[in-house]
Design an enzyme around this catalytic site. Structure first.
Site, PDB file in Angstrom:
ATOM      1  N   CYS A  47       0.838  -1.188   0.000  1.00 34.87           N
ATOM      2  CA  CYS A  47       0.000   0.000   0.000  1.00 34.87           C
ATOM      3  C   CYS A  47       0.881   1.250   0.000  1.00 34.87           C
ATOM      4  CB  CYS A  47      -0.886  -0.019   1.237  1.00 34.87           C
ATOM      5  SG  CYS A  47      -1.862   1.476   1.449  1.00 34.87           S
ATOM      6  N   CYS A  50       0.386   3.097   3.584  1.00 39.42           N
ATOM      7  CA  CYS A  50       0.877   2.603   4.884  1.00 39.42           C
ATOM      8  C   CYS A  50       1.938   1.523   4.768  1.00 39.42           C
ATOM      9  CB  CYS A  50      -0.290   2.089   5.724  1.00 39.42           C
ATOM     10  SG  CYS A  50      -0.979   0.543   5.100  1.00 39.42           S
ATOM     11  N   CYS A  96      -7.432  -0.369   1.250  1.00 37.17           N
ATOM     12  CA  CYS A  96      -6.491  -1.000   2.174  1.00 37.17           C
ATOM     13  C   CYS A  96      -7.182  -1.153   3.526  1.00 37.17           C
ATOM     14  CB  CYS A  96      -5.239  -0.142   2.314  1.00 37.17           C
ATOM     15  SG  CYS A  96      -4.125  -0.697   3.633  1.00 37.17           S
ATOM     16  N   CYS A  99      -5.227   1.229   6.344  1.00 33.64           N
ATOM     17  CA  CYS A  99      -5.273   2.700   6.369  1.00 33.64           C
ATOM     18  C   CYS A  99      -6.451   3.278   5.587  1.00 33.64           C
ATOM     19  CB  CYS A  99      -3.951   3.287   5.871  1.00 33.64           C
ATOM     20  SG  CYS A  99      -3.689   3.149   4.090  1.00 33.64           S
ATOM     21  N   CYS A 119      -8.876  -4.326  -9.913  1.00 32.55           N
ATOM     22  CA  CYS A 119      -8.381  -3.339 -10.870  1.00 32.55           C
ATOM     23  C   CYS A 119      -7.869  -2.154 -10.065  1.00 32.55           C
ATOM     24  CB  CYS A 119      -9.543  -2.941 -11.786  1.00 32.55           C
ATOM     25  SG  CYS A 119      -9.084  -1.794 -13.073  1.00 32.55           S
TER      26      CYS A 119
HETATM   27 FE    FE Z   1      -2.691   1.139   3.544  1.00 30.95          FE
END
Ligand code: FE
Length: 130
Positions: A47, A50, A96, A99, A119
Site C-alpha cells: 500500500c 501505509c 487497504c 489505512c 483493478c
Molecule cells: Fe494502507
C-alpha cells in the site's frame, strides 16, 4: 495489524498531489498511465499509504484494461470492500484494510481460480522486488 489513521493534513503532507487524489479522494489514474500496468517483476505490492503488503506479483495478470490487475489479495483481510455508487455506476470499491486508502475496484470478470479482477491504481501501490 493495527489500523493506521491520519489527519487530512498528514495525508496531504505524506502523499504526492496525484496520490492524495487517488488514495484519499477515490480518484482514478488514466488508463495505461501507471507505472505498474506492464510491470512483470516478481515481488510484493504494498500500500502506498501505509506500506502494508497487499498483493503478490504471482496473482498479477494482464487484463488489457490499462491498470495493474490481480485476481487475489495476499490475505483476505488485507483489503476491505465498499459499495461505490459514484459516477452513475454501482461498483465494488477496494480499500487497504489498514489505512482505508482507496486502491481501485473489484470486478467479477477475472481469470480462474477466483474469477475476480482487482483493478488497481499504480499510484496506490509500491513494489518490493524479490
Ligand atoms: Fe494502507
Amino acid at each position: 495489524m493495527d489500523k493506521v489513521e491520519k489527519s487530512d493534513s498528514e495525508w496531504r503532507e505524506q502523499l504526492s498531489p496525484e496520490q492524495y487524489e487517488i488514495l484519499r479522494n477515490k480518484g482514478t489514474e488514466p488508463a495505461f498511465s501507471g507505472k505498474y500496468c506492464d510491470e512483470k517483476a516478481q515481488g510484493a505490492y504494498v500500500c502506498a499509504g501505509c506500506g502494508a503488503e497487499l498483493f503478490s506479483s504471482e496473482t498479477k495478470f494482464d487484463s488489457g484494461t490499462g491498470w495493474p490487475s490481480f485476481w487475489q489479495p495476499v490475505h483476505p483481510e488485507s483489503v476491505a470492500m465498499h459499495e461505490d455508487r459514484g459516477h452513475g455506476m454501482v461498483r465494488k470499491e477496494v480499500v487497504c484494510a489498514i489505512c482505508d486508502s482507496h486502491l481501485g475496484h473489484i470486478f467479477d470478470d477475472g481469470p480462474p481460480p477466483t474469477g475476480l479482477r482487482y483493478c488497481l491504481n499504480s499510484a496506490s501501490l509500491g513494489l518490493k522486488k524479490k
